[in-house]
Scaffold this active site. Structure first.
Site, PDB file in Angstrom:
ATOM      1  N   ASP A   1      41.542  50.225  45.365  1.00 19.76           N
ATOM      2  CA  ASP A   1      42.303  49.005  45.106  1.00 19.76           C
ATOM      3  C   ASP A   1      43.648  49.373  44.501  1.00 19.76           C
ATOM      4  O   ASP A   1      43.775  50.408  43.829  1.00 19.76           O
ATOM      5  CB  ASP A   1      41.547  48.075  44.155  1.00 19.76           C
ATOM      6  CG  ASP A   1      42.034  46.639  44.254  1.00 19.76           C
ATOM      7  OD1 ASP A   1      41.400  45.844  44.979  1.00 19.76           O
ATOM      8  OD2 ASP A   1      43.066  46.307  43.627  1.00 19.76           O
TER       9      ASP A   1
ATOM     10  N   ASP B   1      47.241  52.053  47.046  1.00 18.12           N
ATOM     11  CA  ASP B   1      47.594  50.954  47.938  1.00 18.12           C
ATOM     12  C   ASP B   1      47.009  51.257  49.315  1.00 18.12           C
ATOM     13  O   ASP B   1      47.429  52.213  49.972  1.00 18.12           O
ATOM     14  CB  ASP B   1      49.114  50.819  48.014  1.00 18.12           C
ATOM     15  CG  ASP B   1      49.560  49.605  48.829  1.00 18.12           C
ATOM     16  OD1 ASP B   1      48.713  49.001  49.527  1.00 18.12           O
ATOM     17  OD2 ASP B   1      50.758  49.275  48.777  1.00 18.12           O
TER      18      ASP B   1
ATOM     19  N   GLY C   1      35.237  44.261  41.413  1.00 16.31           N
ATOM     20  CA  GLY C   1      34.093  45.161  41.377  1.00 16.31           C
ATOM     21  C   GLY C   1      32.760  44.554  41.775  1.00 16.31           C
ATOM     22  O   GLY C   1      31.734  45.233  41.753  1.00 16.31           O
TER      23      GLY C   1
ATOM     24  N   LYS D   1      37.472  40.783  56.012  1.00  7.53           N
ATOM     25  CA  LYS D   1      37.804  39.398  55.680  1.00  7.53           C
ATOM     26  C   LYS D   1      39.159  39.034  56.274  1.00  7.53           C
ATOM     27  O   LYS D   1      40.111  39.815  56.202  1.00  7.53           O
ATOM     28  CB  LYS D   1      37.856  39.192  54.164  1.00  7.53           C
ATOM     29  CG  LYS D   1      38.294  37.774  53.776  1.00  7.53           C
ATOM     30  CD  LYS D   1      38.050  37.468  52.318  1.00  7.53           C
ATOM     31  CE  LYS D   1      39.042  38.145  51.407  1.00  7.53           C
ATOM     32  NZ  LYS D   1      38.826  37.755  49.986  1.00  7.53           N
TER      33      LYS D   1
ATOM     34  N   ASP E   1      37.434  43.416  51.688  1.00  7.30           N
ATOM     35  CA  ASP E   1      37.544  42.067  51.132  1.00  7.30           C
ATOM     36  C   ASP E   1      38.992  41.808  50.720  1.00  7.30           C
ATOM     37  O   ASP E   1      39.264  40.973  49.871  1.00  7.30           O
ATOM     38  CB  ASP E   1      36.604  41.921  49.930  1.00  7.30           C
ATOM     39  CG  ASP E   1      36.332  40.459  49.580  1.00  7.30           C
ATOM     40  OD1 ASP E   1      36.297  39.629  50.505  1.00  7.30           O
ATOM     41  OD2 ASP E   1      36.165  40.153  48.387  1.00  7.30           O
TER      42      ASP E   1
END
Length: 225
Positions: free
Chosen positions: A74, A95, A51, A181, A120
């Site tokens: 998430d 998912d 978070g 990322k 991320d």
């Protein structure tokens, strides 16, 4: 003693300032450098646990009266942090790899998509470099597919998969910004090459809060064409 660039420093600073994880400083640095999130923006945070990026994204929206929204997704159920988050933040347990574009679009304001998308996401590291890098590229490819629609990476005959029941357009609004990322490998450069064609600017950054042992690197894409 640990200096301002050391992992211990960012861990202590996260505790002191009330961020739920040190990763907050990665997005804070990117936000300061690239101005990704503007007041009133609509933000989709993929892989939002625990978070910390929700906190930074909501901070970046400005005062509550400026509006805006932050949606976090998430595979784990994420409790919205009390500090820095307000009523503009919501989370969904799902998912991302199985998420259909139309489902995600329905989470955006008026179903019009998002002005900023953040990913991320990172695989559970096995220690096998090639395997971890491949899984990271798969996650990054999913984020890119959701953002811009069906995508073919340079120097590849394979397209990034797109959901069968979705149109050609992605979730990211024209002019929008995207952060992905990845674990650095020979394949990551293809992401940069492709995004330079689809965005006005695409840059690589390794935030100061990244652990020295990590191969994490972030692709910051600005201004979807």
């Amino acid at each position: 003693m640990s200096g301002a660039g050391s992992p211990d420093f960012f861990y202590r600073e996260a505790l002191r300032l009330g961020y739920v994880a040190r990763s907050a400083f990665k997005l804070l640095q990117m936000q300061k450098q690239y101005k990704l999130i503007t007041p009133g923006a609509s933000v989709l945070d993929l892989g939002c646990a625990p978070g910390a990026w929700l906190q930074v994204a909501c901070q970046s929206l400005g005062p509550l009266e400026k509006g805006g929204v932050v949606v976090g997704i998430d595979v784990k159920k994420v409790k919205i942090p009390n500090l820095y988050c307000d009523s503009r933040v919501r989370t969904v347990c799902a998912d991302v790899m199985n998420l259909l574009k139309d489902q995600a679009r329905a989470l955006s304001p008026q179903g019009k998509g998002f002005s900023v998308m953040l990913s991320d996401m990172c695989p559970s590291v096995s220690g096998i470099t090639s395997k971890d890098a491949a899984l990271s590229c798969e996650l990054g490819g999913k984020a890119l597919s959701l953002a811009v629609g069906k995508s073919i990476l340079p120097s590849s005959d394979e397209s990034i998969p797109e959901e069968n029941n979705s149109g050609g357009d992605g979730l990211l609004q024209r002019g929008g910004n995207l952060v992905i990322k990845l674990l650095e490998s020979g394949d990551t450069q293809e992401f940069g090459q492709f995004c330079k064609l689809r965005f006005k600017k695409a840059s690589w950054i390794r935030p100061k809060a990244t652990r020295s042992s990590s191969r994490e690197i972030y692709l910051v894409c600005q201004g979807l064409k």
